[in-house]
Design a protein around this motif. Sequence first.
Motif, PDB file in Angstrom:
ATOM      1  N   THR A   1     -14.691 -28.678 -15.903  1.00 22.63           N
ATOM      2  CA  THR A   1     -14.233 -27.308 -15.642  1.00 22.63           C
ATOM      3  C   THR A   1     -15.395 -26.430 -15.197  1.00 22.63           C
ATOM      4  O   THR A   1     -16.426 -26.359 -15.861  1.00 22.63           O
TER       5      THR A   1
ATOM      6  N   ALA B   1     -12.664 -21.359 -16.110  1.00 22.40           N
ATOM      7  CA  ALA B   1     -11.511 -21.526 -17.009  1.00 22.40           C
ATOM      8  C   ALA B   1     -10.267 -20.867 -16.421  1.00 22.40           C
ATOM      9  O   ALA B   1     -10.351 -19.941 -15.608  1.00 22.40           O
TER      10      ALA B   1
ATOM     11  N   SER C   1      -7.436 -26.955  -9.680  1.00 25.05           N
ATOM     12  CA  SER C   1      -6.773 -27.301 -10.947  1.00 25.05           C
ATOM     13  C   SER C   1      -7.285 -28.673 -11.365  1.00 25.05           C
ATOM     14  O   SER C   1      -7.736 -29.460 -10.528  1.00 25.05           O
ATOM     15  N   THR C   2      -7.222 -28.973 -12.646  1.00 23.62           N
ATOM     16  CA  THR C   2      -7.689 -30.259 -13.144  1.00 23.62           C
ATOM     17  C   THR C   2      -6.853 -31.372 -12.515  1.00 23.62           C
ATOM     18  O   THR C   2      -5.628 -31.355 -12.597  1.00 23.62           O
TER      19      THR C   2
ATOM     20  N   ALA D   1      -7.503 -24.019 -14.145  1.00 25.07           N
ATOM     21  CA  ALA D   1      -8.968 -24.054 -14.139  1.00 25.07           C
ATOM     22  C   ALA D   1      -9.452 -24.613 -12.803  1.00 25.07           C
ATOM     23  O   ALA D   1      -8.809 -25.478 -12.211  1.00 25.07           O
TER      24      ALA D   1
ATOM     25  N   THR E   1     -12.321 -26.937 -11.079  1.00 23.67           N
ATOM     26  CA  THR E   1     -13.171 -28.017 -11.557  1.00 23.67           C
ATOM     27  C   THR E   1     -14.152 -28.453 -10.473  1.00 23.67           C
ATOM     28  O   THR E   1     -13.949 -28.169  -9.289  1.00 23.67           O
TER      29      THR E   1
END
Length: 177
Positions: free
Chosen positions: A88, A91, A122-123, A155, A157
């Motif tokens: 990340t 956040a 996004s993750t 989040a 990344t």
Amino acid sequence: MAVNVSQSSPGNLQAQVSGSTVPGGAIGSAPPIAVSWEARTTQRSSQTDATVSRPITDKIGRTIIKNGQLRELQQNDTLTLSTTTETTLIAAGGAGVFNDITDLIISNTAVMTGTRVDIKDSTGGTTRFSAWIPPASTIPFSFAGILKQSTANNAWTATLSGAVTDIRITALSEKTA
């Protein structure tokens, strides 16, 4: 200065406004015409199309006229990576909040090894930006506008294509609704 206006019939009201029109720094014979702006430390709610919007200032009264966001809605995040594990960088912003990236500064302290840095919004999501970072270098990336996050409350990344001694990433972003 108090003004009382009345109109006995419907129609367009015509009024004359008087006040000082002298150049800045000079002394006028009438009080100046006051213009009110809204002081903000938070983002106001979105307005519907074609409605009136008041100009804004920061909490000290400095005019906010820029591409970007109020200071309170800007953020700086840093991350140090040395492996290929997705990590990340920024956040998630919360329900309905996008974190849009305006600038990235990426440094590679490895003397002999370059690597690719992938930035996702996004993750496990879509790669929105990739850059090759040569050994022993720092590269700033400033986006003409912003690097938009596609979905709120996710989040950002960063992932490396190969392990290196040390990649340092600074992300400058702004919260939007």
